[in-house]
Scaffold this motif. Structure first.
Motif, mmCIF file in Angstrom:
data_model
loop_
_atom_site.group_PDB
_atom_site.id
_atom_site.type_symbol
_atom_site.label_atom_id
_atom_site.label_comp_id
_atom_site.label_asym_id
_atom_site.label_seq_id
_atom_site.Cartn_x
_atom_site.Cartn_y
_atom_site.Cartn_z
ATOM 1 N N GLN A 34 0.819 -1.218 0.000
ATOM 2 C CA GLN A 34 0.000 0.000 0.000
ATOM 3 C C GLN A 34 0.849 1.262 0.000
ATOM 4 O OE1 GLN A 34 -2.599 -1.308 3.439
ATOM 5 N NE2 GLN A 34 -4.124 -0.333 2.153
ATOM 6 N N SER A 35 2.121 1.143 0.401
ATOM 7 C CA SER A 35 2.961 2.331 0.484
ATOM 8 C C SER A 35 4.326 2.086 -0.139
ATOM 9 C CB SER A 35 3.151 2.752 1.946
ATOM 10 O OG SER A 35 4.071 3.822 2.042
ATOM 11 N N TYR A 36 4.735 3.025 -1.000
ATOM 12 C CA TYR A 36 6.053 2.968 -1.625
ATOM 13 C C TYR A 36 7.154 3.170 -0.589
ATOM 14 C CZ TYR A 36 9.978 4.600 -4.493
ATOM 15 O OH TYR A 36 11.213 4.767 -5.058
ATOM 16 N N TYR A 37 6.826 3.891 0.507
ATOM 17 C CA TYR A 37 7.841 4.270 1.501
ATOM 18 C C TYR A 37 8.026 3.231 2.605
ATOM 19 C CZ TYR A 37 7.380 8.780 -0.763
ATOM 20 O OH TYR A 37 7.354 9.788 -1.698
ATOM 21 N N GLY A 38 7.434 2.078 2.459
ATOM 22 C CA GLY A 38 7.577 1.066 3.492
ATOM 23 C C GLY A 38 6.441 1.139 4.499
ATOM 24 N N GLU A 39 6.672 0.562 5.643
ATOM 25 C CA GLU A 39 5.619 0.418 6.649
ATOM 26 C C GLU A 39 6.095 0.987 7.982
ATOM 27 O OE1 GLU A 39 2.887 -3.320 8.301
ATOM 28 O OE2 GLU A 39 4.870 -3.681 7.443
ATOM 29 N N THR A 40 5.219 1.689 8.694
ATOM 30 C CA THR A 40 5.575 2.193 10.027
ATOM 31 C C THR A 40 4.543 1.759 11.052
ATOM 32 O OG1 THR A 40 4.451 4.287 9.548
ATOM 33 C CG2 THR A 40 6.834 4.247 9.231
ATOM 34 N N LYS A 41 5.025 1.483 12.248
ATOM 35 C CA LYS A 41 4.158 1.128 13.383
ATOM 36 C C LYS A 41 4.597 1.956 14.587
ATOM 37 C CE LYS A 41 1.944 -2.361 11.388
ATOM 38 N NZ LYS A 41 0.502 -2.286 11.084
ATOM 39 N N LEU A 42 3.653 2.293 15.468
ATOM 40 C CA LEU A 42 3.958 3.069 16.660
ATOM 41 C C LEU A 42 3.771 2.211 17.907
ATOM 42 C CD1 LEU A 42 4.679 5.811 17.930
ATOM 43 C CD2 LEU A 42 2.236 6.351 17.947
ATOM 44 N N HIS A 43 4.866 2.048 18.657
ATOM 45 C CA HIS A 43 4.837 1.263 19.899
ATOM 46 C C HIS A 43 5.033 2.188 21.098
ATOM 47 C CE1 HIS A 43 5.388 -2.708 17.815
ATOM 48 N NE2 HIS A 43 5.869 -1.899 16.886
ATOM 49 N N TYR A 44 4.520 1.738 22.241
ATOM 50 C CA TYR A 44 4.663 2.521 23.479
ATOM 51 C C TYR A 44 5.146 1.611 24.602
ATOM 52 C CZ TYR A 44 3.368 5.407 27.515
ATOM 53 O OH TYR A 44 3.394 6.126 28.697
ATOM 54 N N LEU A 45 6.203 2.060 25.295
ATOM 55 C CA LEU A 45 6.738 1.295 26.433
ATOM 56 C C LEU A 45 6.881 2.222 27.631
ATOM 57 C CD1 LEU A 45 8.382 0.288 23.649
ATOM 58 C CD2 LEU A 45 9.525 -1.196 25.285
ATOM 59 N N THR A 46 6.543 1.721 28.810
ATOM 60 C CA THR A 46 6.804 2.467 30.044
ATOM 61 C C THR A 46 8.042 1.879 30.715
ATOM 62 O OG1 THR A 46 5.266 1.008 31.217
ATOM 63 C CG2 THR A 46 4.396 3.108 30.429
ATOM 64 N N ILE A 47 8.743 2.697 31.512
ATOM 65 C CA ILE A 47 10.017 2.242 32.077
ATOM 66 C C ILE A 47 9.840 1.109 33.082
ATOM 67 C CG2 ILE A 47 11.218 4.425 31.728
ATOM 68 C CD1 ILE A 47 10.659 5.079 34.691
ATOM 69 N N ASP A 48 8.634 0.998 33.659
ATOM 70 C CA ASP A 48 8.418 -0.087 34.632
ATOM 71 C C ASP A 48 7.881 -1.352 33.981
ATOM 72 O OD1 ASP A 48 5.893 0.727 33.974
ATOM 73 O OD2 ASP A 48 5.317 1.400 35.991
ATOM 74 N N GLY A 49 7.716 -1.330 32.640
ATOM 75 C CA GLY A 49 7.262 -2.529 31.943
ATOM 76 C C GLY A 49 5.777 -2.801 32.044
ATOM 77 N N THR A 50 4.975 -1.879 32.618
ATOM 78 C CA THR A 50 3.528 -2.117 32.768
ATOM 79 C C THR A 50 2.787 -1.984 31.437
ATOM 80 O OG1 THR A 50 3.225 0.203 33.382
ATOM 81 C CG2 THR A 50 3.446 -1.377 35.176
ATOM 82 N N HIS A 51 3.388 -1.270 30.477
ATOM 83 C CA HIS A 51 2.748 -1.150 29.161
ATOM 84 C C HIS A 51 3.793 -1.352 28.079
ATOM 85 C CE1 HIS A 51 0.572 0.306 25.694
ATOM 86 N NE2 HIS A 51 -0.533 0.401 26.416
ATOM 87 N N GLU A 52 3.597 -2.373 27.258
ATOM 88 C CA GLU A 52 4.482 -2.637 26.127
ATOM 89 C C GLU A 52 3.606 -3.103 24.970
ATOM 90 O OE1 GLU A 52 7.249 -5.608 27.375
ATOM 91 O OE2 GLU A 52 7.896 -4.482 29.122
ATOM 92 N N GLY A 53 3.343 -2.214 24.022
ATOM 93 C CA GLY A 53 2.480 -2.632 22.922
ATOM 94 C C GLY A 53 2.263 -1.541 21.904
#
Length: 511
Positions: free
Chosen positions: A246-265
């Motif tokens: 779908q894109s000539y420029y490749g693919e991008t995804k946005l991830h979010y991590l907290t320093i205590d590891g409670t949110h990684e996704g």
């Protein structure tokens, strides 16, 4: 606030740089604070205390940014890159190495002029420069080496490497903001193993195991974005190839991590397509994302990745938070037409809109009241210039240049300026008053709609087509706007009169 510093703007043209007094301008025009100084490059320290100017013959001059007087000069042969530390304590330089293993990266103490540290680095890229990274308050410094991150004591580089974080295959890293408590590292995928982003603590005893980790395939590069307060990390993961085509420029995804590891996704984005820009607010408690195939979506999330506000869709790819955190400018720069929308995030409403075509750089003034855009070389070779807008989008100032290389605000701490919430209230009251007074005489100005509907851009017409249209207008008497010229109208009437006369003569002959 009477104690607030005045705003200043650095402007660099082909001949060198000048410093202007910033707005509000007297008689609508800026005044010079520093006459032109010849140079090839300039840069402020992050805190705005020092200004670096690279001059001819490898001379680097350091200025006190308040008095604009030169405090130190470093003659460095074959210098190709230079950088100030965030608080203006050190100058870091890179020289082309003439012999293998020559120590060509140097850290200079600006106050004393002494060499504090040096090491060898074969070459530099945008990702690997500056070689040694300082956190914002210069309490920590580190560099990327083979399979590890090396830490130094910025108060005493003579101690050498004070600690290390061992990360096999590490290719990029980013220190957290104040406090510099953590460091994020990126390891690309290799031999069938997934790539990963890991967060390590910077303190002794915290460097053996990551406190958070996220793995992914199809990843060639990453962009890190720490929040203010150093509690969360946004990671834009880029792959060169889009498997969906779908894109000539490749693919991008946005991830979010907290320093205590409670949110990684993944951040839950509601539209398919690339992540164009992501920016934390200055409070560090929310972030904005512009994403998806055009027209792009803009969503503001809290630090738990819950959507707080949908700004809607438009031709956007750029986000700029006001330093006070209340106003967000959503814009479409680069290969987009330059539309800008200014939003009051607290009250969830649009303050105004405008356009800044061909903008290469854009940033808020430190007091959060003005927004500066610049069209600069070498990205653009024509139409170089700068524009300043009020925080509600109204244009305040415009100046064009033969060649403009740089236009930026002198950095200041936003804490040194008053809040703009009272200003917003007073402007809203004024707008309300203007609205009530409409219709009281022809001299009244018409109120501008706060959210004008963007006009659909005209289809592209090549020059030869435009020329053909002009010739057609000349021959057939139709103007390019679709209306007839006076001559054409006259000729048309003559033709119709002749046609009528011919028809009358023909009917008479038949009779």
């Amino acid at each position: 606030m009477s104690s607030s510093p005045s705003l200043e703007i650095l402007v660099r043209e082909a001949e060198g740089f000048t410093v202007w007094n910033g707005p509000p301008f007297t008689n609508g025009q800026p005044t010079l604070k520093l006459e032109r100084v010849s140079c090839s490059n300039t840069k402020f320290s992050v805190d705005g205390s020092k200004l670096m100017a690279m001059k001819s013959d490898g001379i680097i001059s350091i200025y006190d940014a308040t008095s604009l007087t030169e405090v130190r000069s470093f003659p460095i042969a074959n210098v190709t890159a230079a950088e100030l530390s965030p608080c203006g304590t050190y100058l870091q330089t890179f020289q082309k190495p003439t012999t293998p293993q020559e120590k060509n990266v140097s850290i200079w103490n600006i106050e004393t002029g002494d060499l504090a540290h040096s090491h060898y680095q074969k070459s530099i890229t945008k990702a690997s420069w500056p070689s040694i990274r300082f956190c914002l308050d210069e309490s920590s410094a580190c560099r990327l080496a083979t399979n590890e991150i090396q830490f130094f004591d910025p108060k005493d580089f003579s101690k050498g490497i004070t600690s290390r974080i061992r990360v096999p295959g590490v290719a990029a890293f980013e220190l957290s903001k104040t406090p510099a408590s953590h460091v994020a590292v990126f390891v690309p995928e290799s031999k069938g193993s997934p790539g990963s982003v890991q967060i390590f603590g910077c303190g002794e005893g915290l460097q053996s195991q990551p406190s958070a980790r996220r793995s992914f395939f199809r990843c060639s590069s990453v962009q890190f974005s720490w929040n203010h307060g150093s509690t969360g990390l946004l990671v834009v993961v880029q792959s060169d190839v889009d498997k969906t085509n779908q894109s000539y420029y490749g693919e991008t995804k946005l991830h979010y991590l907290t320093i205590d590891g409670t949110h990684e996704g993944l951040v839950p984005l509601r539209k398919e397509g690339p992540v164009h820009d992501v920016q934390w607010s200055f409070s560090g408690s929310e972030f904005a994302v512009v994403y998806g195939f055009m027209p792009a979506c803009v969503t503001i999330f809290d630090k738990n990745c819950k959507p707080l506000m949908e700004i809607g869709e438009g031709p956007y790819n750029t986000l700029r938070w006001n330093p006070k955190g209340r106003v967000l400018c959503v814009a479409g720069f680069g290969n987009l037409p330059g539309d800008m929308a200014f939003w009051d995030v607290v009250n969830k409403k649009q303050l105004g809109s405008n356009k800044a075509e061909w903008s290469v750089t854009s940033e808020w003034s430190p007091d959060g009241r003005y927004f500066l855009t610049a069209s600069t070389a070498p990205r653009r070779q024509i139409d170089n210039g700068m524009k300043i807008f009020n925080y509600d989008g109204k244009r305040y100032f415009k100046k064009m240049f033969e060649r403009l290389y740089q236009a930026e605000w002198k950095p200041e701490s936003p804490d040194r300026f008053g809040d703009i919430s009272e200003l917003i209230k007073s402007v809203e009251t004024l707008k309300l008053g203007e609205g009530k007074s409409q219709g009281q005489g022809s001299a009244q100005k018409k109120a501008v709609a706060p959210n004008p509907i963007a006009q659909k851009p005209a289809a592209y017409r090549p020059p030869h087509a435009k020329h053909a249209a002009a010739v057609q207008a000349e021959l057939l008497g139709v103007s390019t706007g679709g209306e007839m010229s006076k001559n054409a109208l006259k000729n048309k009437k003559k033709r119709e009169k002749k046609k009528a006369a011919d028809a009358a003569a023909a009917s008479g002959a038949n009779a």
